[in-house]
Design a protein around this motif. Structure first.
Motif, PDB file in Angstrom:
ATOM      1  N   SER A 123       0.829  -1.207   0.000  1.00 11.78           N
ATOM      2  CA  SER A 123       0.000   0.000   0.000  1.00 11.78           C
ATOM      3  C   SER A 123       0.865   1.259   0.000  1.00 11.78           C
ATOM      4  N   LEU A 124       1.972   1.246   0.751  1.00 13.53           N
ATOM      5  CA  LEU A 124       2.882   2.389   0.733  1.00 13.53           C
ATOM      6  C   LEU A 124       3.558   2.533  -0.628  1.00 13.53           C
ATOM      7  N   LEU A 125       3.909   1.404  -1.251  1.00  9.69           N
ATOM      8  CA  LEU A 125       4.502   1.453  -2.588  1.00  9.69           C
ATOM      9  C   LEU A 125       3.522   2.054  -3.590  1.00  9.69           C
ATOM     10  N   ALA A 126       2.260   1.664  -3.501  1.00  3.50           N
ATOM     11  CA  ALA A 126       1.247   2.214  -4.409  1.00  3.50           C
ATOM     12  C   ALA A 126       1.158   3.729  -4.266  1.00  3.50           C
ATOM     13  N   ALA A 127       1.285   4.217  -3.031  1.00  3.82           N
ATOM     14  CA  ALA A 127       1.267   5.665  -2.811  1.00  3.82           C
ATOM     15  C   ALA A 127       2.508   6.327  -3.402  1.00  3.82           C
ATOM     16  N   LEU A 128       3.655   5.676  -3.253  1.00 10.17           N
ATOM     17  CA  LEU A 128       4.904   6.257  -3.752  1.00 10.17           C
ATOM     18  C   LEU A 128       4.916   6.386  -5.277  1.00 10.17           C
ATOM     19  N   ILE A 129       4.354   5.419  -5.972  1.00 10.17           N
ATOM     20  CA  ILE A 129       4.445   5.420  -7.439  1.00 10.17           C
ATOM     21  C   ILE A 129       3.236   6.068  -8.111  1.00 10.17           C
ATOM     22  N   SER A 130       2.280   6.534  -7.318  1.00 13.50           N
ATOM     23  CA  SER A 130       1.106   7.186  -7.888  1.00 13.50           C
ATOM     24  C   SER A 130       1.503   8.436  -8.675  1.00 13.50           C
ATOM     25  N   ARG A 131       0.768   8.722  -9.718  1.00 18.18           N
ATOM     26  CA  ARG A 131       1.015   9.928 -10.508  1.00 18.18           C
ATOM     27  C   ARG A 131       0.395  11.160  -9.864  1.00 18.18           C
ATOM     28  N   ALA A 132      -0.495  10.954  -8.908  1.00 20.15           N
ATOM     29  CA  ALA A 132      -1.170  12.079  -8.268  1.00 20.15           C
ATOM     30  C   ALA A 132      -0.203  12.856  -7.376  1.00 20.15           C
ATOM     31  N   GLU A 133      -0.392  14.168  -7.313  1.00 26.30           N
ATOM     32  CA  GLU A 133       0.442  14.994  -6.442  1.00 26.30           C
ATOM     33  C   GLU A 133       0.179  14.670  -4.974  1.00 26.30           C
ATOM     34  N   VAL A 134      -1.076  14.388  -4.650  1.00 23.89           N
ATOM     35  CA  VAL A 134      -1.474  14.066  -3.278  1.00 23.89           C
ATOM     36  C   VAL A 134      -2.176  12.715  -3.268  1.00 23.89           C
ATOM     37  N   VAL A 135      -1.771  11.856  -2.342  1.00 26.17           N
ATOM     38  CA  VAL A 135      -2.382  10.538  -2.173  1.00 26.17           C
ATOM     39  C   VAL A 135      -2.884  10.418  -0.736  1.00 26.17           C
ATOM     40  N   HIS A 136      -4.115   9.944  -0.594  1.00 19.48           N
ATOM     41  CA  HIS A 136      -4.703   9.696   0.719  1.00 19.48           C
ATOM     42  C   HIS A 136      -4.717   8.179   0.941  1.00 19.48           C
TER      43      HIS A 136
END
Length: 217
Positions: A123-136
């Motif tokens: 789940s943390l990896l998914a947040a790190l590689i997201s294209r979004a500027e902000v991830v919740h």
């Protein structure tokens, strides 16, 4: 090194069941009709994310070992007059989706990560590689006796929330991927709720990829 900065954090440390007093307090975040429909996990997530202030271009990630399985249990219990509400709420990201629907919050993307072998790390990896500027990143579980006894549900009720940004200004901490680093002990999804509540560091391993570390500034 891939990195994001923690702009908000909140956590509900593990308990077995919510007391009536705590449940009553959590329901204050919602209108009475909506509150009565929510089980323990969405009530907790509602409290943890009440100051999230999401924008339409943000991404949401929901991480859970069992997802909306409690609503599925309640749906099966409702036969021979099956409940459409519990069926709808039993989808994987149901506990978080309920909150966003009640609040009228839109999102560019909602990503459920359910039952992963290394749930915290994935789940943390998914947040790190997201294209979004902000991830919740919202995560958690809820306990019911029957599901826990049969290995179909969590043995504890808990949750946590992280608002992660690429902007380091006013950051509380940071999440980073460090390839090849495998020396530290790895924490679990449930550990995260307790350690985030106490502002302790976290470490989560990704086999053959490295380790994700959460540290405070």
């Amino acid at each position: 090194m891939n990195k994001r900065y923690i702009q908000q954090v909140s956590a509900f440390a593990p308990v077995q069941e919510l007391s009536d007093e705590v449940r009553k307090d959590l329901r204050k975040n919602f209108k009475p009709l909506a509150a009565r429909r929510l089980t323990a996990l969405p009530l907790i997530l509602g409290e943890l994310t009440k100051n999230a202030a999401p924008q339409p271009n943000d991404e949401w990630i929901f991480a859970s070992e069992y997802g909306g399985s409690i609503s599925l249990e309640k749906y099966l219990e409702s036969f021979p007059t099956p409940s459409p509400l519990h069926f709808q709420n039993s989808i994987q990201p149901g506990p978080l989706d309920l909150i966003n629907v009640v609040r009228g919050q839109s999102a560019a993307q909602l990503t459920p990560i359910i039952g992963a072998e290394n749930l915290l790390a994935e789940s943390l990896l998914a947040a790190l590689i997201s294209r979004a500027e902000v991830v919740h990143l919202a995560a958690g579980e809820e306990y019911t006796q029957w599901a826990a006894q049969h290995g179909l549900g969590s043995g504890a009720t808990f949750g946590f929330y992280l608002r992660l940004s690429r902007d380091p200004v006013n950051a509380l901490g940071e999440v980073s991927l460090q390839p090849g680093d495998s020396q530290a002990a790895s924490h679990t999804h449930q550990d995260a709720a307790k350690r985030l509540a106490q502002r302790q560091d976290l470490c989560a391993h990704l086999p053959e990829r490295g380790v994700i570390r959460l540290t405070w500034l």
